[in-house]
Enzyme design. Structure first.
Site, PDB file in Angstrom:
ATOM      1  N   TYR A 139      62.081  48.218 -50.713  1.00 53.67           N
ATOM      2  CA  TYR A 139      62.348  48.506 -49.300  1.00 53.67           C
ATOM      3  C   TYR A 139      63.550  47.683 -48.863  1.00 53.67           C
ATOM      4  CZ  TYR A 139      61.888  48.491 -44.221  1.00 53.67           C
ATOM      5  OH  TYR A 139      62.144  48.610 -42.872  1.00 53.67           O
ATOM      6  N   GLU A 227      67.555  52.139 -42.552  1.00 55.78           N
ATOM      7  CA  GLU A 227      66.424  51.815 -43.417  1.00 55.78           C
ATOM      8  C   GLU A 227      66.416  52.686 -44.676  1.00 55.78           C
ATOM      9  OE1 GLU A 227      62.005  51.107 -42.032  1.00 55.78           O
ATOM     10  OE2 GLU A 227      62.225  53.188 -42.628  1.00 55.78           O
TER      11      GLU A 227
END
Ligand code: GDP
Ligand code: MN
Length: 420
Positions: A139, A227
């Site tokens: 992530y 993101e």
């Protein structure tokens, strides 16, 4: 303003972030053609402004609420799959024909994920991208963080799952690293992040380059959030962005007319779109039944709190701004009346540079021009109060007036429950 994944990855690629090849399609045959160009082995992904697509499900419009209920109460038995019978919003296809079938199963249907809410979202486009052989998922995000006063990187080697879940169950697995806005990017930031995620050698270099690209994208687009989840290491050892999410600060959009063109109004709340069109730019739709018209963002927040304190629920956040223009007030009322949940309106004006008499005139004009059937409570104080009160008295409009906010909120809550 949120962007679609296919738009975000184009912007990221322009700033040196490694993304897979791919393009957007609006028909199954187009999807097939792109898959052929990419060699057949692709991933077909619903393009909507919500995440959780992979585990989401596609249904008809009439079935969205029931599916949302199933997904939230029993995800294990209902969640969508990237490969298998339970069609989700992200599908792996091993041939151009399978890609066409996947696109046909996704396009024109409603995707329901834990992030879409019970209404789901109509899928108008799919991204067809090269399939990645994922060895490990990470992530990585960069966001504007008020606490650090600049861009903050958040990264984790526990990618793929919801980052909120990692934060809750395994906070030590989350790496946080701020970027000093005065110093800007420095290669040590990428190297440090890479090391803390356990990368070394060539992969550390690939990762650092990608993080720098993320930072540059955020800066260049005035993003509030960029993101990548998952960021993947492939079987072949490449570091590549498999998903992309990008939100742009609305207040900076005037600097980016080219990005404004990427806006997809179908994805936005219709009331918020109407508000924007009418120049009521600071409007956020909420779920309650008391419409609020307030001047000043801080006062609007306080008004919402006071309504809650009085046992009610605000239907919106609305800051008309410091404008001495009655039409702005009329437009604000117009937007609020479009919300069928609204059972009372609370106008809370603290006249400073904004003048009470002008706001009052706006409310009077609103009563003349619009069909206001719900009770209106007005709390007015400040500049030109006497003139404003005189205008209201002479107009004969039917409003409840008070000078104290707590009292105004109670009266609005009472009026709303009487109307209900
Ligand atoms: P999201 O569910 O909306 O966040 O959509 P993603 O793009 O993140 O896709 C969901 C999941 O599908 C990812 O976490 C991956 O595990 C999987 N996925 C997406 N693209 C690929 C791919 O190219 N190859 C493989 N093997 N899995 C993929
Ligand atoms: Mn994702």
């Amino acid at each position: 303003m949120k962007l679609h994944e296919y738009q975000a990855r184009d912007l990221l690629a322009r700033h040196g972030v490694a993304v897979t090849g791919g393009r957007v399609a609006s028909t199954p045959s187009e999807a097939r053609k792109i898959a052929e160009e990419l060699g057949g082995k692709v991933v077909v992904k619903a393009q909507i402004h919500a995440g959780g697509r992979g585990k989401g499900r596609l249904v008809a419009e009439s079935e969205t609420a029931a599916m949302f209920q199933k997904l939230t109460s029993d995800p294990a038995n209902n969640a969508g799959q990237v490969k298998g019978d339970r069609v989700g919003g992200v599908r792996l296809a091993d041939s151009a024909q399978e890609a066409e079938q996947a696109a046909a199963a996704i396009l024109g249907r409603y995707l329901v994920s834990i992030q879409t809410g019970p209404e789901g979202k109509l899928v108008k486009n799919v991204l067809v991208a090269e399939q990645t052989d994922i060895a490990k998922e990470y992530y990585l995000s960069a966001m504007v963080d008020g606490g650090v006063g600049g861009i903050l990187f958040i990264a984790s080697a526990e990618g793929g799952t919801e980052i909120e879940q990692v934060a809750a169950t395994k906070p030590e697995a989350i790496v946080r690293m701020p970027v000093d806005p005065a110093a800007g990017w420095d290669p040590y930031i990428g190297r440090t992040l890479a090391a803390r995620l356990g990368f070394s050698g060539d992969q550390a270099n690939q990762f650092a380059k990608l993080a720098e690209g993320l930072y540059n994208t955020a800066l260049a687009t005035d993003a509030s959030l960029v993101e990548i989840n998952p960021l993947a290491v492939t079987d072949g050892g490449q570091v590549v962005a498999v998903d992309a999410k990008l939100s742009i600060d609305d207040n900076a959009l005037f600097r980016h007319p080219d990005l404004e063109e990427l806006r997809d109004r179908d994805e936005e709340d219709p009331l918020e779109v109407l508000a924007q069109d009418l120049g009521v730019s600071n409007f956020i739709k909420l779920d309650g039944n008391i419409g609020c018209i307030v001047n000043g963002a801080g006062l609007a927040m306080a008004t919402m709190d006071t309504i809650k304190l009085a046992g009610g629920e605000p239907a919106n956040f609305l800051d008309i701004g410091t404008v001495n223009d009655p039409q702005r007030v009329v437009n604000a009322i117009k937007v609020i009346l479009e919300d069928e949940n609204v059972e009372a309106i609370l106008v809370n004006i603290f006249g400073g540079m904004a003048r009470v008499d002008i706001i009052a005139q706006g409310v009077i004009d609103g009563f003349k021009q619009l069909d206001i059937k719900v009770p209106v409570v007005m709390r007015l104080v400040g500049t030109n109060l006497a003139e404003g009160e005189k205008l209201i008295d002479e107009s004969g409009i039917n409003v409840v007036r008070t000078s104290e906010l707590g009292d105004a909120a109670r009266k609005a809550v009472e009026a709303a429950s009487a109307a209900a």
